[in-house]
Design a protein around this motif. Structure first.
Motif, PDB file in Angstrom:
ATOM      1  N   HIS A  35       0.147  -1.360  -0.396  1.00  0.00           N
ATOM      2  CA  HIS A  35      -0.137   0.008   0.260  1.00  0.00           C
ATOM      3  C   HIS A  35       0.878   1.204  -0.465  1.00  0.00           C
ATOM      4  N   LEU A  36       2.361   0.691   0.694  1.00  0.00           N
ATOM      5  CA  LEU A  36       2.734   1.970   0.422  1.00  0.00           C
ATOM      6  C   LEU A  36       3.282   2.928  -1.068  1.00  0.00           C
ATOM      7  N   ILE A  37       3.719   1.971  -1.835  1.00  0.00           N
ATOM      8  CA  ILE A  37       3.660   2.125  -3.496  1.00  0.00           C
ATOM      9  C   ILE A  37       2.593   1.826  -4.125  1.00  0.00           C
ATOM     10  N   GLY A  38       1.231   1.672  -3.904  1.00  0.00           N
ATOM     11  CA  GLY A  38       0.038   0.915  -5.173  1.00  0.00           C
ATOM     12  C   GLY A  38      -0.834   2.714  -4.729  1.00  0.00           C
ATOM     13  N   ALA A  39      -1.379   2.663  -6.030  1.00  0.00           N
ATOM     14  CA  ALA A  39      -2.520   3.827  -6.776  1.00  0.00           C
ATOM     15  C   ALA A  39      -1.377   4.761  -6.894  1.00  0.00           C
TER      16      ALA A  39
END
Ligand SMILES: Cc1cc2nc3c(=O)[nH]c(=O)nc-3n(C[C@H](O)[C@H](O)[C@H](O)COP(=O)(O)OP(=O)(O)OC[C@H]3O[C@@H](n4cnc5c(N)ncnc54)[C@H](O)[C@@H]3O)c2cc1C
Length: 431
Positions: A421-425
């Motif tokens: 989630h840190l790098i996602g989207a």
């Protein structure tokens, strides 16, 4: 609950009140004592009481304190592993029996809701399992073929039909399952408890079972201020198990899952996003899910724990992911946020345990416990009343087997989700 706004979030804010219950005090007799007031325990209590059996539920904290009060509210048919995998793991007899039971399980939930007039925001418009990328679509094609061969009312939708139903062009297709739907999960648990009490069951809360022993052919379970003596014990503590049945905890790897709820969206936005109100989850390995509550709050969730650095990382990812899915939404504010632990088993299938003489339970729902917990709780009641012999149970009874490397796997789930989630989207079009 327990003054923790991150334990049950929106569901605690909007569920009808729980029936009045008190801690157990003194000695109580019953035919069956049920430990845990989630779906499994409450369904067992309701069905036992309806059969004229005296049933007492003892709950450590409150009705729905475990997974039952924290989940997404997707009333799914079947487990999330492919139906054919059930058959290859369990063999044809148990495999086919479980598929049949769990395929019809959402109907059993909705029938109970109707029969007992449970106010739990039930929506019966199905669920959409949404495909991300070509691999996601291939997985859905395979699922559709397997379920359709079995005559299930599922339909593969192409990207255009999916966009119409969901309100986003992010997906390559989806599988519409008309057996399924959504509920307000804590309201359903409280409604089951109310129905069980009306049928004659007794429920004690704030009463953790600390010990169980057998003397003179009867079981006695002890709580801090009381005890219940009974012929049978139903252990319905699943991923929130504490006390005498810790072996249930050691056979599960806990997967944290969080939900964030927006403020109620405008009528126009509710017509643009999921106008038919299906529940959604996707094919990503760190999956996302979303659905509306009755007032039009979008409940958006994924793998992860809202603690430590996780809270900010998951919240920021959810903002970005929602913006990528539904640019028409604009910036959203989350009104509530909460998380819980899902009990995963080695083969992703639930377990039927006979933990001792006349001590039985189901657990290990792998994130699919609303409909399975309801019907398997009923099976426990039917087994105790003699309607369902052991050989006809939907699963063979097994002994809990501790999983090795559990702490490492749990850290991988929690911190792996944070890293994702840190790098996602962050890239255009990526959710
Ligand atoms: C965040 C999250 C999302 C999920 N999403 C979904 C979903 O969308 N759809 C779906 O079908 N499933 C979902 N699940 C799974 C589902 O919630 C569980 O499988 C289900 O709640 C299991 O029901 P249960 O009654 O067996 O156990 P629980 O609901 O966990 O209840 C167990 C109860 O036992 C009590 N207890 C434990 N030990 C003791 C003791 N010693 N004495 C007395 N009481 C005790 C606990 O306090 C607890 O209340 C999700 C779970 C989580 C955590």
């Amino acid at each position: 609950m327990l003054n923790d706004p991150r334990s049950h979030g929106l569901w605690e804010r909007t569920a009808p009140a729980a029936p009045a219950t008190a801690p157990l005090s003194g000695s109580v007799q019953a035919d069956v004592v049920i430990v845990g007031a989630g779906y499994t325990g409450l369904s067992a209590a309701l069905h036992l009481a309806e059969s004229g059996v005296s049933a007492v539920v003892v709950e450590a904290v409150e009705i729905g304190f475990g997974g039952a009060g924290r989940n997404v509210g997707l009333v799914n048919a079947g487990m999330w592993v492919m139906p054919d995998q059930l058959v290859s793991t369990l063999g044809p007899v148990y495999g086919e029996r479980l598929i049949e039971l769990l395929g019809n399980a959402p109907r059993a939930v909705f029938d109970l809701i109707t029969k007992h007039g449970i106010a739990c925001e039930d929506e019966r418009a199905g669920t959409l399992h949404c495909g991300v990328g070509p691999a996601g679509l291939r997985e859905l094609e395979q699922r559709a073929a397997i379920w359709q061969k079995r005559g299930a009312p599922v339909r593969l939708l192409d990207a255009r039909e999916t966009a119409e139903k969901v309100g986003t062009t992010a997906y390559t297709g989806s599988l519409l399952d008309l057996r399924a739907g959504t509920i307000q999960p804590l309201a359903y648990a409280r409604g089951l408890a109310t129905a069980a009490i009306a049928a004659g069951a007794r429920i004690f809360t704030g009463s953790p079972v600390q010990a169980a022993s057998r003397t003179g052919g009867k079981w006695q379970v002890k709580t801090p201020d009381g005890s219940v003596t009974a012929d049978w014990v139903v252990v319905a503590t699943d991923a929130y198990s504490i006390g005498p049945w810790v072996q249930l905890r050691t056979e599960q790897v806990h997967l944290p899952y969080f939900n964030l709820a927006t403020e109620p969206l405008s009528d126009a936005m509710q017509r643009a996003i999921l106008p038919e109100r299906q529940g959604v989850w996707d094919t990503k390995s760190v999956l996302s899910s979303y659905r509306f509550d009755r007032l039009g709050r979008l409940v958006f969730g994924s793998v992860g724990a809202l603690r430590g650095t996780g809270t900010a990382v998951h919240r920021a990812w959810a903002q970005r992911s929602l913006a990528a899915l539904f640019p028409q939404l604009g910036p959203v504010r989350f009104e509530s946020e909460w998380y819980g632990q899902i009990g995963m088993t080695k083969d992703n299938l639930p377990r039927f345990h006979r933990l001792d003489r006349n001590v039985i339970g189901f657990s290990g729902y792998n994130g699919r416990g609303i409909a399975p917990g309801t019907v398997l709780g009923r099976c426990l009641a039917e087994h105790i009343t003699g309607k369902l012999p052991e050989a006809e149970m939907p699963l063979p009874s097994t002994t809990p087997e501790p999983v090795s490397g559990r702490a490492v796997q749990e850290a991988v789930y929690e911190y792996g989700a944070q890293a994702t989630h840190l790098i996602g989207a962050r890239l255009p079009g990526k959710i």
